[in-house]
Design an enzyme around this catalytic site. Sequence first.
Site, PDB file in Angstrom:
ATOM      1  N   ALA A   1       0.724  -1.057  -0.003  1.00  0.00           N
ATOM      2  CA  ALA A   1      -0.122  -0.126  -0.145  1.00  0.00           C
ATOM      3  C   ALA A   1       0.803   1.210  -0.084  1.00  0.00           C
ATOM      4  O   ALA A   1       1.945   1.062   0.344  1.00  0.00           O
ATOM      5  CB  ALA A   1      -0.888  -0.030   1.054  1.00  0.00           C
ATOM      6  N   ASP A   2       0.263   2.413  -0.456  1.00  0.00           N
ATOM      7  CA  ASP A   2       1.130   3.717  -0.588  1.00  0.00           C
ATOM      8  C   ASP A   2      -0.116   4.838  -0.048  1.00  0.00           C
ATOM      9  O   ASP A   2      -1.194   4.659  -0.836  1.00  0.00           O
ATOM     10  CB  ASP A   2       1.996   3.863  -1.574  1.00  0.00           C
ATOM     11  CG  ASP A   2       2.772   5.153  -1.521  1.00  0.00           C
ATOM     12  OD1 ASP A   2       3.840   4.615  -0.810  1.00  0.00           O
ATOM     13  OD2 ASP A   2       2.549   6.191  -1.802  1.00  0.00           O
ATOM     14  N   THR A   3      -0.069   5.605   0.717  1.00  0.00           N
ATOM     15  CA  THR A   3      -0.840   6.715   1.005  1.00  0.00           C
ATOM     16  C   THR A   3      -0.254   8.169   0.712  1.00  0.00           C
ATOM     17  O   THR A   3       1.070   8.355   0.984  1.00  0.00           O
ATOM     18  CB  THR A   3      -1.102   6.514   2.619  1.00  0.00           C
ATOM     19  OG1 THR A   3      -1.650   5.191   2.723  1.00  0.00           O
ATOM     20  CG2 THR A   3      -2.163   7.593   2.823  1.00  0.00           C
TER      21      THR A   3
END
Length: 191
Positions: A67-69
């Site tokens: 994931a990346d935010t």
Amino acid sequence: MRLILGSSSPRRQDILKQINIDFTVRKPHVDETQIKTTNPIEKVSALSKLKAENIPFESTDDIIVTADTVVSYNNIIFEKPKSREEAFTMMRALSGQTHEVHTGVLIRSKDKQTSFVETTQVTFYPLTEEEITRYIDTEEPYDKAGAYGIQGLAAPFIKKINGDYYNVVGLPIGRLMQELKSFSHKGRDLS
């Protein structure tokens, strides 16, 4: 199935622990600067894919989740601040405004892959310079996209959210668990 979390984020790990999921952490080693797009949704999608490609399968039962935010305001990406001044600028821009938090998630097994982006709108109360200064004098802003942690000392700044709270923390767990259902096989799952 064996869940592999391709992230060193303690917040993502805490979310999985909170719902009592067994998982192993494998940190991807990638050069995030190779993703040049300034579109926030494209960026988190590309980064979660890049991270997933960097984690090899050790077993045919592995399910890899990366994931990346990012935080975006007026379509400008606010990543982790590199300095006190940058943190101050970000917090001042978000003060009294609504911004978006985008998390790109990629799930892959040996024979299947899916990805999605979850977006949550967050509205801040107006902040005084003193409130911002007091906040950026803590350690909290510097390892978080947008220079704040909704689950920490910045909680009083939040007027409202529209969408998934856990997405703002860094992992949209509800959507992730729904997507993982299609990865269960032979009656085995993650619980």
